[in-house]
Design an enzyme around this catalytic site. Structure first.
Site, short mmCIF file in Angstrom:
data_model
loop_
_atom_site.label_atom_id
_atom_site.label_comp_id
_atom_site.label_asym_id
_atom_site.label_seq_id
_atom_site.Cartn_x
_atom_site.Cartn_y
_atom_site.Cartn_z
CE1 TYR A 33 1.30 -0.46 4.23
CE2 TYR A 33 0.20 2.07 4.32
CZ TYR A 33 1.05 1.03 4.95
OH TYR A 33 1.56 1.18 6.11
NE ARG A 52 6.82 4.20 0.26
CZ ARG A 52 6.36 4.92 1.31
NH1 ARG A 52 7.41 5.39 2.19
NH2 ARG A 52 5.18 5.38 1.63
NE ARG A 100 -5.97 -19.80 4.41
CZ ARG A 100 -5.01 -20.05 5.01
NH1 ARG A 100 -5.08 -21.50 4.79
NH2 ARG A 100 -4.35 -19.59 5.88
CE LYS A 147 3.32 2.99 3.03
NZ LYS A 147 3.30 3.07 4.54
CD GLU A 180 10.23 1.84 9.96
OE1 GLU A 180 9.92 2.60 9.46
OE2 GLU A 180 10.17 0.68 9.90
CG LEU A 205 8.25 2.14 4.50
CD1 LEU A 205 8.06 1.21 3.54
CD2 LEU A 205 7.16 2.98 4.84
N1 PMP Z 1 7.80 3.72 8.78
C1 PMP Z 1 6.63 3.31 8.63
C2 PMP Z 1 6.66 1.79 9.40
C3 PMP Z 1 5.25 3.78 8.24
O1 PMP Z 1 4.26 2.92 8.43
C4 PMP Z 1 5.56 4.84 7.57
C5 PMP Z 1 4.40 5.65 7.08
N2 PMP Z 1 3.67 4.74 6.10
C6 PMP Z 1 6.75 5.58 7.69
C7 PMP Z 1 8.06 4.99 8.26
C8 PMP Z 1 6.73 6.98 6.95
O2 PMP Z 1 6.60 6.78 5.63
P1 PMP Z 1 6.12 8.08 4.77
O3 PMP Z 1 6.88 9.19 5.08
O4 PMP Z 1 6.24 7.63 3.36
O5 PMP Z 1 4.72 8.10 5.21
#
Ligand code: PMP
Length: 287
Positions: A33, A52, A100, A147, A180, A205
């Site tokens: 997503y 991405r 499935r 993601k 993060e 991410l």
């Molecule tokens: N890390 C994670 C785990 C996230 O879910 C997000 C938001 N989607 C981010 C970092 C920040 O990414 P972005 O700046 O692309 O929203």
């Protein structure tokens, strides 16, 4: 204006929009997503989000549901039909619906879902006063750089933060370093004024906001150091902040209840928030 969702080729009333019960997003979280901000009715950094998205799709061997040009058309149409001037677009691509079975289906067609909603971003109070974070073990799989919608550990972490009265949870790897947030990237400012954020390897991410902020640093005369930092270093930092599509740049003023710096948003963080807002405003065009 009633909300409209896009589901596999159709624009539907949001409350009636649904996917098949055997869509693999439901049973295997076999989907990726993006969340993209809209400002002035335009999508912010849509090209970076699409780049991405393609990385995530390629990593999981999911085919793109349509060309980027077609995706762009649908993205703008979903924003328009929902009357979103300021808000967010959610876009999800699943491997598709199939009986499935863990192994990939041979002929499934990728599923594409988009929704949009109006939102004004974080409350002014959070920007002015900053937010608190807690720390907890990073229990996610080894590929958070993809993601994917398998966000259960992130949801559990965010809920723990909420229960503790904090805004976000910073996840910590086995070496004691911050990876993060559950939905944001983590940053600190050292006593020398260097900006430190973890290098974008498989462990985080690579946020589009993170990349946007990095792009602004040179002009701001700030030095970037991409490396791991520990919880102890973060607690002793001069400033801390988080970045995400939904919050842009948000000051972090406490970590596990320990004030960061003097417990108020730092000057570099404030400057970066302003610079990032200007960067977004430039994309939104004149009001
Ligand atoms: N890390 C994670 C785990 C996230 O879910 C997000 C938001 N989607 C981010 C970092 C920040 O990414 P972005 O700046 O692309 O929203």
């Amino acid at each position: 204006m009633s909300r409209i969702a896009y589901v596999n080729g159709r624009y539907l009333p949001h409350r009636h929009a649904s996917v098949h019960i055997e869509d693999r997003s439901i049973q295997f979280a076999d989907a990726v997503y993006e969340v993209i901000a809209a400002r002035g009715g335009r999508l912010v950094d849509a090209d970076m989000h699409l780049a991405r998205l393609h990385r995530s799709l390629a990593a999981l061997e999911i085919a793109a549901p349509m060309s980027d040009a077609a995706l762009g058309t649908v993205m703008r149409e979903v924003i328009r039909r929902n009357g979103v001037v300021e808000g967010f677009l959610y876009l999800q691509v699943s491997r598709g619906a199939a009986p499935r079975d863990f192994a990939f289906p041979r002929h499934a067609k990728p599923g594409l879902v988009m929704t949009a909603r109006r939102h004004r971003g974080p409350a002014a109070r959070l920007i002015e006063e900053g937010v608190g974070v807690i720390t907890l073990p990073d229990i996610r799989w080894a590929r958070p750089d993809i993601k994917s919608v398998s966000l259960l550990p992130n949801a559990l972490g965010k809920q723990q933060a909420k229960a503790a009265g904090a805004f976000e949870a910073w996840q910590v790897d086995r070496d004691g370093n911050v990876t993060e947030g559950t939905s944001s990237n983590a940053w600190i400012v050292t006593s020398e004024g260097d900006l430190v954020t973890r290098q974008a390897d498989a462990g985080i991410l690579n946020g589009v906001t993170r990349l946007g902020v990095i792009g602004l640093l040179r002009r701001e005369g700030l030095r970037l150091v991409e490396r791991p930092f520990s919880v102890a270093e973060a607690k002793a930092a001069r400033e801390a902040f988080l970045t995400s599509t939904t919050n842009f740049v948000l000051p972090v003023v406490s970590i596990d209840g320990t004030p960061v710096g003097n417990g108020h948003p730092g000057s570099i963080t404030r400057r970066l928030r302003q610079a990032y807002e200007a960067y977004v405003a430039a994309q939104a065009g004149a009001p």
